[in-house]
Design a protein around this motif. Structure first.
Motif, PDB file in Angstrom:
ATOM      1  N   GLY A   1       0.797  -1.216   0.000  1.00 37.45           N
ATOM      2  CA  GLY A   1       0.000   0.000   0.000  1.00 37.45           C
ATOM      3  C   GLY A   1       0.830   1.267   0.000  1.00 37.45           C
ATOM      4  N   PHE A   2       2.164   1.123   0.051  1.00 39.65           N
ATOM      5  CA  PHE A   2       3.041   2.294  -0.050  1.00 39.65           C
ATOM      6  C   PHE A   2       4.407   1.829  -0.525  1.00 39.65           C
ATOM      7  CE2 PHE A   2       6.183   5.320   1.525  1.00 39.65           C
ATOM      8  CZ  PHE A   2       5.646   6.523   1.094  1.00 39.65           C
ATOM      9  N   TYR A   3       4.737   2.141  -1.767  1.00 38.66           N
ATOM     10  CA  TYR A   3       6.047   1.760  -2.289  1.00 38.66           C
ATOM     11  C   TYR A   3       6.462   2.669  -3.456  1.00 38.66           C
ATOM     12  CZ  TYR A   3       3.288  -0.955  -5.766  1.00 38.66           C
ATOM     13  OH  TYR A   3       2.395  -1.360  -6.732  1.00 38.66           O
ATOM     14  N   TYR A   4       7.780   2.807  -3.601  1.00 41.88           N
ATOM     15  CA  TYR A   4       8.369   3.655  -4.637  1.00 41.88           C
ATOM     16  C   TYR A   4       9.121   2.765  -5.624  1.00 41.88           C
ATOM     17  CZ  TYR A   4      11.112   7.374  -6.837  1.00 41.88           C
ATOM     18  OH  TYR A   4      11.669   8.236  -7.747  1.00 41.88           O
ATOM     19  N   VAL A   5       8.986   3.063  -6.912  1.00 47.41           N
ATOM     20  CA  VAL A   5       9.555   2.221  -7.974  1.00 47.41           C
ATOM     21  C   VAL A   5      10.348   3.083  -8.955  1.00 47.41           C
ATOM     22  CG1 VAL A   5       9.055   0.560  -9.807  1.00 47.41           C
ATOM     23  CG2 VAL A   5       7.529   0.721  -7.826  1.00 47.41           C
ATOM     24  N   ARG A   6      11.586   2.708  -9.185  1.00 47.19           N
ATOM     25  CA  ARG A   6      12.360   3.335 -10.264  1.00 47.19           C
ATOM     26  C   ARG A   6      12.093   2.562 -11.554  1.00 47.19           C
ATOM     27  NH1 ARG A   6      15.502   6.719  -7.371  1.00 47.19           N
ATOM     28  NH2 ARG A   6      16.331   5.951  -5.373  1.00 47.19           N
ATOM     29  N   SER A   7      11.876   3.275 -12.622  1.00 48.56           N
ATOM     30  CA  SER A   7      11.589   2.617 -13.896  1.00 48.56           C
ATOM     31  C   SER A   7      12.879   2.113 -14.525  1.00 48.56           C
ATOM     32  CB  SER A   7      10.897   3.603 -14.856  1.00 48.56           C
ATOM     33  OG  SER A   7      10.631   2.972 -16.093  1.00 48.56           O
ATOM     34  N   ASN A   8      12.988   0.806 -14.682  1.00 49.16           N
ATOM     35  CA  ASN A   8      14.118   0.197 -15.378  1.00 49.16           C
ATOM     36  C   ASN A   8      13.687  -1.173 -15.876  1.00 49.16           C
ATOM     37  OD1 ASN A   8      14.416  -1.661 -13.151  1.00 49.16           O
ATOM     38  ND2 ASN A   8      15.654  -0.127 -12.065  1.00 49.16           N
ATOM     39  N   THR A   9      14.580  -1.888 -16.509  1.00 49.68           N
ATOM     40  CA  THR A   9      14.214  -3.177 -17.097  1.00 49.68           C
ATOM     41  C   THR A   9      13.776  -4.182 -16.035  1.00 49.68           C
ATOM     42  OG1 THR A   9      16.554  -3.845 -17.056  1.00 49.68           O
ATOM     43  CG2 THR A   9      15.704  -2.880 -19.102  1.00 49.68           C
ATOM     44  N   HIS A  10      14.399  -4.117 -14.850  1.00 49.68           N
ATOM     45  CA  HIS A  10      14.053  -5.057 -13.790  1.00 49.68           C
ATOM     46  C   HIS A  10      12.626  -4.838 -13.285  1.00 49.68           C
ATOM     47  CE1 HIS A  10      18.511  -5.436 -13.496  1.00 49.68           C
ATOM     48  NE2 HIS A  10      18.207  -6.678 -13.233  1.00 49.68           N
ATOM     49  N   THR A  11      12.277  -3.580 -13.004  1.00 53.24           N
ATOM     50  CA  THR A  11      10.934  -3.314 -12.472  1.00 53.24           C
ATOM     51  C   THR A  11       9.878  -3.480 -13.554  1.00 53.24           C
ATOM     52  OG1 THR A  11      11.175  -0.921 -12.865  1.00 53.24           O
ATOM     53  CG2 THR A  11      11.821  -1.763 -10.706  1.00 53.24           C
ATOM     54  N   ARG A  12      10.226  -3.173 -14.792  1.00 53.31           N
ATOM     55  CA  ARG A  12       9.255  -3.340 -15.883  1.00 53.31           C
ATOM     56  C   ARG A  12       8.863  -4.805 -16.029  1.00 53.31           C
ATOM     57  NH1 ARG A  12      12.067  -1.100 -19.825  1.00 53.31           N
ATOM     58  NH2 ARG A  12      11.480   0.935 -18.980  1.00 53.31           N
ATOM     59  N   TYR A  13       9.846  -5.701 -15.933  1.00 50.34           N
ATOM     60  CA  TYR A  13       9.531  -7.115 -16.067  1.00 50.34           C
ATOM     61  C   TYR A  13       8.798  -7.635 -14.829  1.00 50.34           C
ATOM     62  CZ  TYR A  13       9.865 -12.023 -17.283  1.00 50.34           C
ATOM     63  OH  TYR A  13       9.546 -13.315 -17.582  1.00 50.34           O
ATOM     64  N   LEU A  14       9.130  -7.097 -13.654  1.00 51.11           N
ATOM     65  CA  LEU A  14       8.434  -7.509 -12.434  1.00 51.11           C
ATOM     66  C   LEU A  14       6.938  -7.243 -12.544  1.00 51.11           C
ATOM     67  CD1 LEU A  14       8.445  -8.396  -9.385  1.00 51.11           C
ATOM     68  CD2 LEU A  14       8.603  -5.944  -8.872  1.00 51.11           C
ATOM     69  N   PHE A  15       6.564  -6.019 -12.940  1.00 56.60           N
ATOM     70  CA  PHE A  15       5.143  -5.679 -12.968  1.00 56.60           C
ATOM     71  C   PHE A  15       4.416  -6.297 -14.163  1.00 56.60           C
ATOM     72  CE2 PHE A  15       6.721  -2.389 -10.068  1.00 56.60           C
ATOM     73  CZ  PHE A  15       5.860  -2.640  -9.009  1.00 56.60           C
TER      74      PHE A  15
END
Length: 615
Positions: free
Chosen positions: A444-458
């Motif tokens: 319910g509270f988190y910060y995400v930097r956009s990169n290849t790792h987070t893009r594939y996670l979501f």
């Protein structure tokens, strides 16, 4: 399991010098016995013929090694003779001889590489059968270790860290430390203990009173834990008279499974939802892109999603921030119904209503954690984050049951923040159940930097929606994926510990930290946010915020649509709702004496019968 790798490689010159010394020893040995000079060229080297001085030096070194070998052989013969007193079997004596000859060769190799031979070390903590698995154990202060090797999980234990050295090459450089490690567990700093570790594997064990054992097996690399429990072959709870049987990692002592495989109907239901999403994905992204561009600040968007049933909490977030002078202009709300869209825009917020995907979402609030309305909103939480992340924006996702004390983006954008190098940051949920292990990340509270790792996670979380439906939890499914992506792809995730002052929530309010909450309501500390998680329903969240002095919504605006509010206040159609619905001072009301409150509520009834006053 977490794997860390040293980026400092051994120099080529050092490798070459060791290789050359080995060749010289071989050459000198042959020369010594044959009485003639042999060139290193015959071994494939371009070195010149050895001179007399070099041969003499090599002979002296070789003679020293022979003395070590002779002494080892004398010890070997003594051990064989001792063994023969108890067993005259020639075959067993031969086995001992073979085994110890291998020990001699191993110690010869150790001496060659500048390490201590066994004769100089003394009685070993581990026998020779473990020489390629364990040769020493260092004990490291946990704060020292975690300060140098932060793998993201919150620190809850109290014990020091035990570091196992798997072979002689991984031992510290100090000969004194090597001697100590040969016979005992040695305290030392994290840097000293790991100075010769090219790879470091981190395995965590729970801080529990269970009769638990951990087996370390030398085998093909495995980055998952296997679990056995004493139970009947037909299943059920822990039975200590039964043998250990293989179970899934979520099995508890009562025989309850934390993780279950989705059934076919759940999978098909999710496929249907995905079909709609993929069919409209391109068109939806085209509509969203210009709105995101307008809202983004420093390439960052604050993302929220809400239905009409939770709209009062969204309204309080905006009114609370307004009263504190905090800017919410880069908030983008993904409403799941038209009424919420109108209300959010009436509060001055940017919105994107994805009617193609959200058209069938429930408008009513969830009655409790995990009910159908709650689970349906979980899909909205997946989609809004996935789309913004896919467009290349950093984002802060937050639930509507949250208030700010300062703008949290200042914390995440600060390059001097000691946690600045992570891909994602989560509020610590506070729970330490297997369901959320090993991170206890609050979704319910988190910060995400956009990169290849987070893009594939979501993107993966989007495919994982059937597990969200099955488990009734967006949080549990997300933590499972994060754990796998961290290990498999190197995704770096930091959970901001519940012991920090900056990010408190429902765990502090309801469970374990009266001292912290007293300091908070007395304004002795100033957090960045407060998240009313761990709370059964919306009505209780409103009451708890009221007695904390954090509720800034006019009662006449609660549970009303924008058109209702306009009619109630005789407003014009285009007027914003802020002046009518937002209070300049909090609406402070006592509800329960046993819950944290801004002022003493000793005359109020407790929410839990028999509980004393918080004050």
């Amino acid at each position: 399991m977490v794997r860390l790798q040293s980026r400092t490689s051994q120099s080529a010159s050092k490798k070459l010098s060791i290789f050359t010394i080995v060749k010289y020893v071989l050459v000198s040995g042959l020369s010594f016995y044959f009485g003639s000079i042999i060139t290193v060229k015959s071994f494939g080297s371009e070195d010149s013929i050895l001179n007399t001085h070099q041969i003499s030096e090599i002979k002296r070194n070789y003679e020293a090694l022979l003395q070590v070998e002779r002494k080892r052989n004398e010890e070997l013969n003594a051990r064989v003779q001792e063994h023969s007193k108890y067993d005259s079997s020639p075959q067993q004596a031969m086995n001992i001889n073979s085994h110890n000859s291998q020990e001699n060769r191993d110690n010869y190799d150790n001496h060659e590489e500048g390490r201590l031979p066994d004769a100089e070390i003394g009685q070993s903590l581990f026998d020779s059968s473990l020489q390629y698995m364990a040769v020493g154990i260092s004990k490291i202060d946990r704060e020292d270790f975690l300060g140098n090797f932060d793998y993201g999980s919150p620190s809850d234990g109290i014990s020091p860290v035990l570091l196992m050295h798997h072979n002689q090459r991984s031992l510290p450089m100090s000969n004194e430390k090597k001697r100590q490690l040969s016979s005992s567990i040695v305290p030392m700093s994290a840097m000293d203990a790991t100075e010769n570790c090219d790879f470091l594997y981190v395995v965590t064990v729970p801080n529990k009173k269970d009769r638990m054992c951990t087996a370390i097996v030398q085998n093909y690399e495995n980055f998952h834990m296997q679990k056995w429990m004493r139970r009947s072959e037909h299943g059920g709870p822990l039975i200590r008279t039964e043998p250990l049987r293989y179970v899934n990692r979520g099995m508890n002592s009562k025989g309850m499974r934390t993780f279950r495989v989705p059934d076919q109907s759940t999978i098909m239901k999710h496929w249907e939802t995905l079909g709609t999403y993929f069919k409209n994905f391109h068109d939806v992204l085209v509509e969203l892109k210009p709105i995101a561009e307008k809202v983004a600040v420093k390439n960052t968007i604050i993302v929220m999603t809400c239905n009409m049933g939770q709209s009062e909490l969204l309204m309080n977030f905006v009114c609370n921030a307004k009263a504190k002078g905090l800017d919410v202009s880069n908030v983008l709300v993904f409403p799941t119904d038209q009424e919420t869209k109108d209300l959010a825009e009436g509060l001055g917020l940017a919105t994107f209503y994805d009617e193609k995907n959200f058209g069938d979402m429930p408008e009513a609030e969830a009655k409790h954690y995990g009910d159908k309305a709650f689970v349906a909103m979980m899909f909205a939480k997946v989609v809004c984050v996935q789309m913004i992340n896919f467009l290349g924006y950093d984002l802060l996702f937050q639930d509507v049951d949250l208030v700010w004390y300062t703008n949290p983006l200042e914390y995440f954008h600060d390059p001097d923040n000691k946690f600045h190098g992570f891909d994602m940051y989560f509020q610590d949920d506070g729970a330490r159940t297997t369901r959320y292990a090993p991170l206890s990340a609050n979704s319910g509270f988190y910060y995400v930097r956009s990169n290849t790792h987070t893009r594939y996670l979501f993107t993966s979380l989007l495919y994982y929606g059937d597990q969200i439906i099955q488990s009734h939890s967006h949080q549990a499914a997300l933590v499972q994926l994060i754990n796998e992506h961290s290990s498999l792809f190197g995704l770096r995730v930091k959970v901001l510990s519940r012991d920090m002052d900056e990010f408190p929530g429902g765990w502090h309010y309801h469970k374990h930290n009266k001292t912290f909450m007293m300091k908070l309501v007395k304004e002795e500390i100033k957090p960045i946010i407060f998240h009313m998680s761990w709370t059964k329903n919306k009505d209780n969240k409103i009451k708890f915020y009221q007695q904390m002095g954090q509720w800034y919504v006019n009662d006449m605006c609660i549970a009303h649509t924008r058109s209702d509010i306009i009619g109630n206040f005789n407003m014009e159609e285009g007027d914003l709702l802020l002046e009518s619905c937002c209070l300049a001072e909090p609406n402070l009301i006592c509800h329960y004496r046993d819950k944290p409150s801004k002022i003493p509520c000793k005359d109020a009834d407790p929410i839990d019968p028999g509980r004393p006053s918080f004050w």
